[in-house]
Design a protein around this motif. Structure first.
Motif, mmCIF file in Angstrom:
data_model
loop_
_atom_site.group_PDB
_atom_site.id
_atom_site.type_symbol
_atom_site.label_atom_id
_atom_site.label_comp_id
_atom_site.label_asym_id
_atom_site.label_seq_id
_atom_site.Cartn_x
_atom_site.Cartn_y
_atom_site.Cartn_z
ATOM 1 N N GLU A 361 0.778 -1.221 -0.046
ATOM 2 C CA GLU A 361 -0.408 -0.071 0.029
ATOM 3 C C GLU A 361 0.851 1.229 -0.153
ATOM 4 O OE1 GLU A 361 -3.063 2.296 -1.179
ATOM 5 O OE2 GLU A 361 -3.147 -0.137 -0.548
ATOM 6 N N THR A 362 1.796 1.280 0.544
ATOM 7 C CA THR A 362 3.124 2.461 0.526
ATOM 8 C C THR A 362 3.375 2.424 -0.691
ATOM 9 O OG1 THR A 362 3.160 2.187 3.396
ATOM 10 C CG2 THR A 362 4.855 3.166 1.505
ATOM 11 N N VAL A 363 3.858 1.577 -1.043
ATOM 12 C CA VAL A 363 4.406 1.712 -2.053
ATOM 13 C C VAL A 363 3.037 2.163 -3.704
ATOM 14 C CG1 VAL A 363 5.465 0.093 -4.696
ATOM 15 C CG2 VAL A 363 6.344 -0.192 -2.520
ATOM 16 N N ARG A 364 1.968 1.707 -3.329
ATOM 17 C CA ARG A 364 1.119 2.271 -3.883
ATOM 18 C C ARG A 364 1.246 3.644 -3.999
ATOM 19 N NH1 ARG A 364 -2.823 -1.502 -2.686
ATOM 20 N NH2 ARG A 364 -2.413 -4.287 -3.738
ATOM 21 N N THR A 365 1.353 3.894 -3.005
ATOM 22 C CA THR A 365 1.208 5.440 -2.806
ATOM 23 C C THR A 365 2.055 6.667 -3.088
ATOM 24 O OG1 THR A 365 0.004 5.405 -0.602
ATOM 25 C CG2 THR A 365 0.762 7.367 -0.826
#
Length: 450
Positions: A361-365
């Protein structure tokens, strides 16, 4: 006999066999009645092709299904035991070799650990030996004969080119390989019969093929599949490049005059987001990765240090290195979004799956924040579904795809384009003595062979 578009009757038969085989493989079991509209073939063609495939043992009956007011329809499926392939993953820490049946069920596996030289180079002779020994072992374990194989697929790091003289040639700058004729070296060993082919390609491409056929990419028209291990690679699949094209994504420059990458350049994405570099940065920042262990175990250690499973005090240095890695990875994905505008980005590889479980999710952001708004809003970023061993599955797909393209004919059944028709061979002696060879016939014409 050639069709009007230049295709021969043999070509048409092969294409019809391919159409039926692929439909049964991906969507079966199916009835003969369903195969017609699914393949676009007439009912007569379907009947003939199915009879042919049943006689060859490639297709088998799989029960029946009720029809609307008629007799039950027999279901057909591809017979799993009618073909066998080997997939090889030449990875960063080991060479993994697996034997599969036609359904891609694993029948045997073996692994050979890799010990790198001080410059991280792979010893060519060692790699060749590991592949050959692994092939021998899995065949022996499963009781299979080498000549029965549809082929051996191999996923390699680096750029793989193909030439008529050498076959597959590997240019692997990060592993110290410069134009290594890997296919010729394997072939020269004489371990496999000449008719059993080797298929060698980039490991990220084999991973991409596996995820597109059977995993998280199924149904997408275009996608980018990321292989994240010690290094970083990617495979781009588009309408124009159906089977994918490997790109050296890990060697995009993300920081001018940055860290030295193992390829020799400065500031590559791999120098920040690869597992090997991540562990080096942790140690440089004061972390204490375990000694005398492989990278997978060390990566587990940094995750445990940053996020203690027992709820203890987290290591701020490990947490900071991981957070920075997530941002670099997200920024790298944004480049793929801007360049290729894919429907999906799939993150795979042993390190990608291990880190992605916590940081996706952090990478997506970060990926959305660094990418252009329009393509970023249309892309889905997901983890691959086939696990850390997907490169071997993808490598095995290479001979499987070739098998389909040949209409299910094994390599040993292929007829050389240079061979004369069988009638010419059988009647060669008679033709030499025929009137056509001696002069005019009674009708006063000279006969010629077609």
């Amino acid at each position: 006999m050639a069709a009007r578009n230049g295709r021969t009757v043999r070509d048409l038969r092969r294409e019809n066999r391919t159409a039926v085989l692929q439909r049964l493989y991906f969507d079966g079991p199916m009835s003969r009645f369903s195969l017609g509209p699914a393949t676009g073939l007439s009912s007569g063609s379907v009947t003939n092709v199915v009879a042919d495939l049943l006689a060859d043992g490639l297709v088998e009956e799989a029960g029946s299904v009720n029809s609307d007011g008629g007799r039950p329809r027999t279901l057909l499926r591809v017979s799993p035991g009618s073909g066998h392939m080997i997939g090889v993953d030449v990875g960063e820490t080991r060479v993994r070799v697996e034997l599969f049946d036609l359904s891609l069920a694993e029948l045997a596996r073996t692994e050979r650990p890799l010990v790198h030289r001080g410059d991280n180079a792979y010893d060519v002779e060692v790699i060749v030996g590991h592949i050959l020994d692994g092939v021998t072992e899995v065949l022996r374990t499963a009781g299979r004969i080498p000549g029965e194989l549809l082929g051996v697929g191999i996923g390699m790091p680096g750029i793989v080119e193909h030439s008529a003289e050498e076959g597959a040639v590997v240019h692997g700058q990060t592993i110290g390989w410069d134009a290594v004729p890997l296919e010729r070296m394997l072939r020269d060993s004489g371990q496999l019969p000449p008719h059993v082919p080797y298929f060698i390609d980039n490991g990220a491409k084999t991973l991409g093929q596996a995820e597109m056929w059977f995993g998280a990419g199924r149904g997408a028209r275009n996608a980018v599949v990321v292989l994240f291990g010690s290094g970083v690679g990617a495979c781009v699949v588009t309408d124009e490049v159906e089977h994918g094209r490997a790109v050296e994504w890990g060697h995009l420059t993300v920081r001018v005059q940055g860290r030295r990458c193992r390829c020799g350049a400065l500031g590559c994405l791999e120098a920040y987001a690869g597992a090997e570099a991540l562990l080096e940065r942790w140690q440089e920042a004061g972390g204490q990765p375990p000694h005398d262990t492989d990278e997978e175990t060390a990566l587990t250690a940094i995750l445990a240090a940053a996020y203690p499973p027992d709820g203890g005090e987290p290591d701020p240095v490990a947490a900071a290195v991981l957070a920075e890695t997530a941002e670099y990875l997200g920024a790298g994905l944004s480049d793929l979004i801007n360049l290729f505008q894919p429907e999906r980005i799939l993150v795979g590889g042993w390190a990608g799956l291990q880190l992605g479980a916590r940081f996706l999710e952090t990478v997506r952001t970060y990926a959305h924040s660094y990418a252009l708004t329009h393509p970023a809003g249309r892309v889905g970023i997901e983890l691959g579904r086939l696990g850390p061993d997907a490169v071997t599955v993808g490598a095995a797909i290479l001979p499987l795809a070739d098998f389909f393209a040949r209409g299910g004919r094994p390599p040993s059944a292929e007829v050389s384009q240079d061979e004369p028709p069988v009638w010419r061979t059988s009647l060669g002696g008679r033709l030499a003595q025929s009137p056509a060879r001696r002069g005019p016939t009674r009708a006063g014409r000279t006969g010629t062979a077609p």
